[in-house]
Design a protein around this motif. Structure first.
Motif, mmCIF file in Angstrom:
data_model
loop_
_atom_site.group_PDB
_atom_site.id
_atom_site.type_symbol
_atom_site.label_atom_id
_atom_site.label_comp_id
_atom_site.label_asym_id
_atom_site.label_seq_id
_atom_site.Cartn_x
_atom_site.Cartn_y
_atom_site.Cartn_z
ATOM 1 N N PRO A 1 10.295 8.093 8.198
ATOM 2 C CA PRO A 1 11.535 8.309 8.953
ATOM 3 C C PRO A 1 11.343 9.013 10.286
ATOM 4 C CG PRO A 1 11.414 9.756 7.023
ATOM 5 C CD PRO A 1 10.341 8.739 6.869
ATOM 6 N N ARG A 2 10.495 10.010 10.352
ATOM 7 C CA ARG A 2 10.313 10.736 11.609
ATOM 8 C C ARG A 2 9.705 9.853 12.691
ATOM 9 N NH1 ARG A 2 13.200 13.394 8.554
ATOM 10 N NH2 ARG A 2 12.495 15.337 7.582
ATOM 11 N N GLY A 3 8.982 8.828 12.270
ATOM 12 C CA GLY A 3 8.345 7.938 13.230
ATOM 13 C C GLY A 3 9.342 7.252 14.141
ATOM 14 N N MET A 4 10.431 6.744 13.574
ATOM 15 C CA MET A 4 11.413 6.054 14.383
ATOM 16 C C MET A 4 12.278 7.029 15.180
ATOM 17 S SD MET A 4 10.823 2.885 14.300
ATOM 18 C CE MET A 4 9.099 3.396 14.276
ATOM 19 N N ALA A 5 12.423 8.248 14.684
ATOM 20 C CA ALA A 5 13.112 9.278 15.468
ATOM 21 C C ALA A 5 12.279 9.614 16.700
ATOM 22 C CB ALA A 5 13.350 10.529 14.626
ATOM 23 N N GLY A 6 10.969 9.730 16.517
ATOM 24 C CA GLY A 6 10.081 9.969 17.645
ATOM 25 C C GLY A 6 10.072 8.803 18.616
ATOM 26 N N ASN A 7 10.184 7.600 18.073
ATOM 27 C CA ASN A 7 10.256 6.405 18.913
ATOM 28 C C ASN A 7 11.500 6.442 19.795
ATOM 29 O OD1 ASN A 7 9.541 3.533 19.611
ATOM 30 N ND2 ASN A 7 11.504 3.168 18.615
ATOM 31 N N PHE A 8 12.628 6.844 19.227
ATOM 32 C CA PHE A 8 13.867 6.948 19.997
ATOM 33 C C PHE A 8 13.698 7.939 21.139
ATOM 34 C CE2 PHE A 8 18.017 8.447 21.170
ATOM 35 C CZ PHE A 8 18.864 7.360 21.027
ATOM 36 N N PRO B 1 8.959 6.352 1.941
ATOM 37 C CA PRO B 1 9.318 5.545 3.112
ATOM 38 C C PRO B 1 10.822 5.300 3.183
ATOM 39 C CG PRO B 1 8.328 4.156 1.423
ATOM 40 C CD PRO B 1 8.167 5.578 0.963
ATOM 41 N N SER B 2 11.328 5.262 4.397
ATOM 42 C CA SER B 2 12.753 5.019 4.621
ATOM 43 C C SER B 2 12.949 3.654 5.273
ATOM 44 C CB SER B 2 13.343 6.096 5.530
ATOM 45 O OG SER B 2 13.283 7.363 4.922
ATOM 46 N N PRO C 1 15.263 -3.501 11.502
ATOM 47 C CA PRO C 1 14.872 -2.647 10.373
ATOM 48 C C PRO C 1 13.392 -2.716 10.050
ATOM 49 C CG PRO C 1 15.960 -4.633 9.579
ATOM 50 C CD PRO C 1 16.068 -4.662 11.071
ATOM 51 N N ILE C 2 12.860 -1.572 9.655
ATOM 52 C CA ILE C 2 11.462 -1.462 9.264
ATOM 53 C C ILE C 2 11.349 -0.390 8.188
ATOM 54 C CG2 ILE C 2 11.108 0.131 11.204
ATOM 55 C CD1 ILE C 2 8.205 -0.753 11.318
ATOM 56 N N VAL C 3 10.507 -0.616 7.207
ATOM 57 C CA VAL C 3 10.253 0.380 6.164
ATOM 58 C C VAL C 3 9.071 1.224 6.646
ATOM 59 C CG1 VAL C 3 9.689 0.789 3.741
ATOM 60 C CG2 VAL C 3 11.058 -1.207 4.383
ATOM 61 N N TYR C 4 9.342 2.491 6.905
ATOM 62 C CA TYR C 4 8.337 3.316 7.586
ATOM 63 C C TYR C 4 8.676 4.791 7.352
ATOM 64 C CZ TYR C 4 5.198 4.696 11.438
ATOM 65 O OH TYR C 4 4.201 5.240 12.187
ATOM 66 N N GLY D 1 0.807 -1.210 0.000
ATOM 67 C CA GLY D 1 0.000 0.000 0.000
ATOM 68 C C GLY D 1 0.841 1.260 0.000
ATOM 69 N N ASP D 2 0.161 2.379 -0.045
ATOM 70 C CA ASP D 2 0.784 3.696 -0.095
ATOM 71 C C ASP D 2 1.086 4.184 1.314
ATOM 72 O OD1 ASP D 2 1.362 6.403 -1.340
ATOM 73 O OD2 ASP D 2 -0.339 6.906 -0.046
ATOM 74 N N LEU D 3 2.300 4.714 1.528
ATOM 75 C CA LEU D 3 2.703 5.169 2.860
ATOM 76 C C LEU D 3 1.795 6.282 3.369
ATOM 77 C CD1 LEU D 3 4.671 5.121 5.254
ATOM 78 C CD2 LEU D 3 6.093 6.754 4.006
ATOM 79 N N HIS D 4 1.447 7.218 2.491
ATOM 80 C CA HIS D 4 0.619 8.342 2.920
ATOM 81 C C HIS D 4 -0.731 7.852 3.436
ATOM 82 C CE1 HIS D 4 -0.352 12.860 2.016
ATOM 83 N NE2 HIS D 4 -0.472 12.544 3.287
ATOM 84 N N THR D 5 -1.328 6.910 2.717
ATOM 85 C CA THR D 5 -2.611 6.339 3.148
ATOM 86 C C THR D 5 -2.454 5.608 4.474
ATOM 87 O OG1 THR D 5 -3.317 6.070 0.847
ATOM 88 C CG2 THR D 5 -4.467 4.762 2.511
ATOM 89 N N PHE D 6 -1.373 4.846 4.591
ATOM 90 C CA PHE D 6 -1.099 4.103 5.813
ATOM 91 C C PHE D 6 -0.974 5.044 7.015
ATOM 92 C CE2 PHE D 6 1.873 2.289 8.893
ATOM 93 C CZ PHE D 6 1.299 1.044 9.137
ATOM 94 N N ILE D 7 -0.240 6.142 6.831
ATOM 95 C CA ILE D 7 -0.034 7.092 7.924
ATOM 96 C C ILE D 7 -1.348 7.757 8.313
ATOM 97 C CG2 ILE D 7 1.001 9.326 8.487
ATOM 98 C CD1 ILE D 7 2.909 6.999 8.795
ATOM 99 N N ARG D 8 -2.163 8.108 7.342
ATOM 100 C CA ARG D 8 -3.458 8.728 7.655
ATOM 101 C C ARG D 8 -4.338 7.767 8.461
ATOM 102 N NH1 ARG D 8 -5.135 13.408 5.610
ATOM 103 N NH2 ARG D 8 -3.832 14.476 4.073
#
Length: 240
Positions: free
Chosen positions: A119-126, A88-89, A114-117, A38-45
């Motif tokens: 990028p800011r999401g994993m920075a926020g996770n850290f 996605p990164s 590793p995860i394809v997601y 699927g599309d990352l933008h749709t997934f994030i929404r």
């Protein structure tokens, strides 16, 4: 922290060529690819809608959790991420202290997850891990041996350094990372609610989170952290 942030920032820029989203899997047909399509933008929404719904569930279950500033900043964070998501990164979901090695004055990360997601999401996770999660769970069977509660200043200094190294002075990226951190912290609170909703905790849950009394106490402590972070975000005067 600065070096880890730089590693994350540079990893975001790698053209990985991996199809799909989510955790990596291998099949003979597609070889290495993300487990979700699927599309990352749709997934994030869709994920953003779920996160706002999770906060509504929490407020219904525990009316004292309801907070106008938290609600305002959660909406701001989801609107911001919905606008910013693009390519996605290939990012790392696990940079816990036990996975950070020092070689002289050089930082090395081991055992990546590793995860394809986004990028800011994993920075926020850290940021959530180092400013909240490890400290909140420091007395559980899983984390007690690390004695995170004795090195709160060091953990938070690593988070500060990470934000500096990752964002490289870009205030718009700082807002995005803080927004993702807010959403990650929300999901940490919601996870505790889900655990309490179970009739009986599994042994692995008890090892990681403790008994129901400990989970209940921590849920409200984490919610207090959510309120503080929301007010920090508010003082940064996000513009959407």
């Amino acid at each position: 922290g600065v070096q880890v942030g730089e590693i994350y920032r540079k990893t975001d820029q790698i053209e990985h060529g991996v199809e799909g989203l989510g955790y990596l899997i291998w099949t003979e047909e597609k070889k290495l690819h993300g487990s979700l399509s699927g599309d990352l933008h749709t997934f994030i929404r869709e994920e953003s809608d779920e996160q706002l719904s999770d906060y509504k569930v929490l407020c219904e279950a525990y009316p004292e959790i309801q907070d106008d500033v938290v609600a305002q900043m959660l909406h701001a964070a989801t609107e911001l991420r919905n606008k910013q998501v693009s390519v996605p990164s290939l990012v790392n979901q696990d940079a816990s202290p036990e996975n950070i090695l020092l070689k002289g004055d050089r930082v090395c990360l081991i055992d990546p997850y590793p995860i394809v997601y986004a990028p800011r999401g994993m920075a926020g996770n850290f940021m959530n891990l180092y400013e909240n999660y490890f400290l909140a769970l420091s007395q559980t069977e899983r984390y007690r041996k690390h004695q995170f509660d004795t090195c709160e200043d060091q953990l938070k200094a690593i988070a500060t350094g990470f934000l500096e190294g990752y964002c490289d002075g870009d205030e718009s990226i700082i807002r995005e990372v803080r927004g993702e951190q807010l959403l990650q912290l929300l999901e940490t609170v919601y996870l505790h609610h889900q655990l309490l909703s179970q009739e009986e905790l599994m042994r692995e849950d008890i090892i990681r989170y403790g008994d129901k009394l400990a989970i209940t106490t921590r849920l409200f402590e984490l919610n207090d952290s959510l309120k503080r972070l929301a007010r920090t975000c508010l003082t940064e005067r996000w513009s959407l």
